[in-house]
Design a protein around this motif. Structure first.
Motif: not given
Length: 221
Positions: A112-136
């Motif tokens: 609750l001390k953060g924004e939904v955009e903080h959550a989005a920043a960690l999963i909605h960029t290539p720095f997360f999504g591209n790597l998950v795709r590659e590893f899986l």
């Protein structure tokens, strides 16, 4: 759910040497893995099962309390790839390797001390999504959910086929709840995967659908 607490680094110790060390240094408090086996009724070809798993990392929110004008990119580039690695490592271990995985998805819930955009920043960029795709070993974009909530909230992680996102048989959702997360200054980041489809999928697919338009409502409404 099995949990792995990441202990603090003692002062004066050497820099991180493993991805777990690096995750701990970046503020990951704990990693939790949920695994479930769905048994299918029937006999013969129907007497099979699907295993699904979700790996969740509870991480300190580096932007908690910051202004909405704060640039999220620097911390995203530092943290998201490490989360992608530790979470997919847990999934491949739980499900027998990337080759066994057919569906995947992701989720993030910020305290609750953060924004939904903080959550989005960690999963909605290539720095997360591209790597998950590659590893899986997938090619589809990942289905997702994100939210802002208190500890104990139910986290619903949608999944679809890792190579053919429109394959309806693999549309499914795995839910989990963490009693102690996210704290107000934390984010829960989840990657989920499944070794197969829903039990007994039989609603067809785009390749079998007949054309449907609003004309089907004529004579009904």
């Amino acid at each position: 759910m099995p949990e792995t607490a990441l202990s603090p680094v003692a002062e004066g110790t050497s820099p991180a040497t493993t991805v777990e060390d690096l995750a701990r240094d970046l503020g990951v408090r704990k990693v939790t893995v949920l695994t479930e086996e769905i048994l299918r009724d029937g006999s013969g070809a129907l007497a099979t099962s699907v295993t699904r798993a979700a790996a969740a990392a509870i991480v300190r929110n580096p932007w908690a309390g910051s202004a909405v004008s704060t640039d999220l990119a620097p911390e995203t580039e530092r943290l998201a790839p490490v989360l992608a690695k530790i979470l997919t490592d847990r999934l491949t271990e739980a499900l027998g390797g990337a080759g066994e995985i057919e569906a995947f998805g992701k989720s993030a819930v910020v305290g609750l001390k953060g924004e939904v955009e903080h959550a989005a920043a960690l999963i909605h960029t290539p720095f997360f999504g591209n790597l998950v795709r590659e590893f899986l070993e997938g090619t589809s974009i990942l289905s997702f959910s994100d939210d802002r909530a208190e500890p104990g909230t139910t986290i619903a992680v949608p999944m679809w086929h890792k190579e053919a996102a429109s394959t309806r048989s693999h549309y499914q959702t795995l839910t989990l709840s963490l009693s102690d997360a996210p704290h107000p200054n934390e984010i829960v980041v989840v990657a989920a995967a499944s070794t197969g489809s829903r039990p007994h999928p039989r609603i067809g697919d785009r390749t079998t659908d007949r054309p449907v338009t609003a004309e089907i409502l004529e004579g009904i409404l």
